[in-house]
Design a protein around this motif. Structure first.
Motif, short mmCIF file in Angstrom:
data_model
loop_
_atom_site.label_atom_id
_atom_site.label_comp_id
_atom_site.label_asym_id
_atom_site.label_seq_id
_atom_site.Cartn_x
_atom_site.Cartn_y
_atom_site.Cartn_z
N LEU A 9 0.81 -1.22 0.00
CA LEU A 9 0.00 0.00 0.00
C LEU A 9 0.84 1.27 0.00
N GLN A 12 3.18 0.68 -3.77
CA GLN A 12 2.23 0.30 -4.82
C GLN A 12 2.92 -0.36 -6.01
N TRP A 130 -0.55 7.75 8.39
CA TRP A 130 -0.84 7.03 7.15
C TRP A 130 -1.14 5.57 7.44
N SER A 133 -4.54 5.17 8.91
CA SER A 133 -5.60 5.40 7.93
C SER A 133 -5.82 4.21 7.01
N ILE A 134 -4.74 3.53 6.61
CA ILE A 134 -4.89 2.41 5.68
C ILE A 134 -5.18 1.09 6.38
N SER A 147 -9.06 11.02 1.56
CA SER A 147 -8.30 10.23 0.59
C SER A 147 -7.17 11.02 -0.08
N ASP A 148 -7.44 12.31 -0.40
CA ASP A 148 -6.39 13.09 -1.03
C ASP A 148 -5.26 13.39 -0.06
N GLU A 150 -4.40 11.43 2.54
CA GLU A 150 -3.69 10.15 2.69
C GLU A 150 -2.70 9.96 1.55
N GLU A 151 -3.11 10.31 0.34
CA GLU A 151 -2.23 10.16 -0.81
C GLU A 151 -1.06 11.14 -0.76
N GLU A 152 -1.31 12.35 -0.29
CA GLU A 152 -0.22 13.32 -0.14
C GLU A 152 0.83 12.80 0.84
N ARG A 154 1.42 9.66 1.53
CA ARG A 154 2.09 8.52 0.91
C ARG A 154 3.17 8.97 -0.07
N THR A 155 2.85 9.91 -0.92
CA THR A 155 3.83 10.35 -1.92
C THR A 155 4.99 11.10 -1.26
#
Length: 274
Positions: A9, A12, A130, A133-134, A147-148, A150-152, A154-155
């Motif tokens: 996760l 990816q 993070w 959250s996942i 979701s946005d 969480e993605e920030e 992650r990146t």
């Protein structure tokens, strides 16, 4: 239920073959269970609506299978290894002058962690939220990042992913600045009974909040969300690393009193049913 053939996760890319990944770093999330070899035992509390669910007995901090690959697990271990000294030894570092303790008001001091690796501590906190959250663990069902957001996180984490400490530090040195989401860290100046703390993940949003044994964490999307009362004690730039130090009584009143009251009420109600 995730499988080892599912994709990691975080990166990816790789299969998520790692089992028993700690959601919270072990070094800050197990003291409340008692010393090893003493029948370690605790409870997890997943929301303010404690009475709706019987607290689950635990003997370790939460772990989950097949959410990470071995590489990403090793990367998180690097972040934890670098950051652990600040959380474990802040008192000693105040005593030897590495960190500065400032008195604010009655029952509240602030530690300026002057020599800490501040960027890594930000990334560690990002990784904790993070992971929460996942996670599909019931303890965290009420703490889900947008979701946005969480993605920030992650990146941002992926920008510095490396399995070895020196490679990670070289990556951080080559790109020392990243997007800062404000954080607040709290603990108490002492704990008469270190087994009286808990893991508590209440429903929260801007800030997202977690109580991890002896530490409380808040994560904000923007500095505009920070209430004035703690604004001066939050971390809002890459050069910040402050820890709010509560008195033991203020810690109890702020983080533990309400969950304990609900647990006591639940115990009484269950007793009546017997």
């Amino acid at each position: 239920m995730r499988k080892p053939t599912d994709i990691c996760l975080l990166c990816q890319v790789n299969p998520a073959t790692k089992t028993k990944s700690h959601i919270y770093p072990k070094f800050i999330s197990t003291n409340f269970l008692g010393n090893k070899g003493t029948g370690r035992r605790g409870y997890d509390l997943s929301s303010d609506k404690i009475l709706e669910d019987k607290p689950r007995v635990i003997q370790d901090s939460p772990k989950e299978d097949y959410i990470l690959c071995d590489e990403c697990e090793a990367y998180f271990s690097v972040l934890e290894g670098i950051s652990s000294d600040t959380f474990i030894n802040w008192r000693n570092k105040v005593d030897n002058g590495d960190y500065t303790l400032k008195h604010v008001i009655d029952q509240l001091d602030v530690v300026e962690c002057n020599t800490a690796d501040k960027a890594t501590i930000y990334l560690l906190i990002y990784s904790i939220f993070w992971r929460v959250s996942i996670s599909s663990i019931s303890l965290f069902k009420n703490v889900k990042l947008a979701s946005d957001f969480e993605e920030e996180l992650r990146t941002t984490l992926m920008t510095y992913k490396n399995e070895k400490k020196n490679d990670y530090l070289n990556a951080l040195n080559s790109k020392p600045n990243f997007k800062i989401f404000p954080t607040a860290i709290t603990t108490a100046n002492s704990f008469a009974d270190e087994t009286a703390n808990m893991l508590f993940a209440p429903f929260s949003y801007d800030p997202y909040c977690l109580v991890v044994d002896r530490f409380g964490f808040m994560l904000f999307r923007t500095s505009h969300e920070i209430k004035h009362i703690i604004k001066n004690f939050t971390n809002t730039t890459i050069n910040d690393c402050k820890i709010m130090i509560f008195s033991e009584q203020l810690w109890f009143d702020t983080f533990l009193k309400r969950p304990f009251e609900l647990l006591a009420k639940q115990a009484l109600e269950q007793k009546k049913k017997i």
